[in-house]
Design an enzyme around this catalytic site. Structure first.
Site, PDB file in Angstrom:
ATOM      1  N   ASP A 123       5.059  -3.118  -5.317  1.00 53.43           N
ATOM      2  CA  ASP A 123       5.006  -4.563  -5.096  1.00 53.43           C
ATOM      3  C   ASP A 123       5.991  -5.217  -6.053  1.00 53.43           C
ATOM      4  OD1 ASP A 123       3.028  -4.500  -3.112  1.00 53.43           O
ATOM      5  OD2 ASP A 123       1.401  -4.596  -4.573  1.00 53.43           O
ATOM      6  N   ASP A 145       3.830  -6.361   3.098  1.00 54.38           N
ATOM      7  CA  ASP A 145       2.647  -7.221   3.007  1.00 54.38           C
ATOM      8  C   ASP A 145       2.918  -8.576   3.661  1.00 54.38           C
ATOM      9  OD1 ASP A 145       1.390  -5.243   1.457  1.00 54.38           O
ATOM     10  OD2 ASP A 145       1.987  -6.183  -0.433  1.00 54.38           O
TER      11      ASP A 145
END
Length: 168
Positions: A123, A145
């Site tokens: 991330d 995401d």
């Protein structure tokens, strides 16, 4: 048959962008560091790893449970969604099929990480939440995401609009 597969072009593009950006982050940003802070600290480019799902849910699960919940189950869901994309029936509009393909692309992007990065998803996008929902910063996320969330929101709006249109 080719026409039915067109939405998967979106899936492919999302997977490529997701994996290229993650590779750049892994290569150039040391883990658990902030590389850039932009727009008066609204956006940070960082490198963190998530070995669970959204909001770190399931982080403490045993590895066999993680494999089932974070790899096997998503594979089944991606296969089911892909089936609905190529299905002949008119359950979904062309736009909705593209949104499903966006969901597939994001899902595959994170599955690649889980399979090839030791159950750990890269991330790197951190945004300031200005205290909304009691959080100063929104949980760090990635292109996959974002694709899943945006596709899901647009799909729900489209289906809601279609439902209203039928009632009129």
């Amino acid at each position: 048959m080719i026409k039915k597969l067109k939405p998967f072009i979106l899936s492919f593009v999302i997977i490529i962008i997701d994996q290229v950006t993650k590779a750049l982050v892994v290569r150039y940003i040391p883990e658990n560091t902030i590389k850039f802070s932009l727009f008066n600290d609204f956006l940070r480019i960082v490198h963190v790893r998530n070995n669970a799902v959204a909001f770190s849910l399931g982080e403490s699960f045993a590895l066999p449970i993680k494999i089932v919940l974070f790899i096997v189950l998503p594979l089944i869901l991606i296969a089911a969604i892909s089936y609905y994309i190529v299905k002949d029936e008119k359950e979904f509009s062309t736009f909705e099929k593209y949104m499903l393909a966006g969901f597939v692309g994001g899902g595959i992007g994170n599955l690649i990480d889980r399979i090839f990065r030791s159950m750990s998803v890269v991330d790197f996008i951190s945004t300031n939440n200005y205290g909304l929902f009691g959080m100063e910063r929104f949980p760090t996320y990635n292109i996959a995401d974002a694709s899943v969330v945006i596709s899901a929101i647009l799909l729900l709006i489209s289906m809601f609009y279609r439902g209203i249109k039928k009632e009129i």
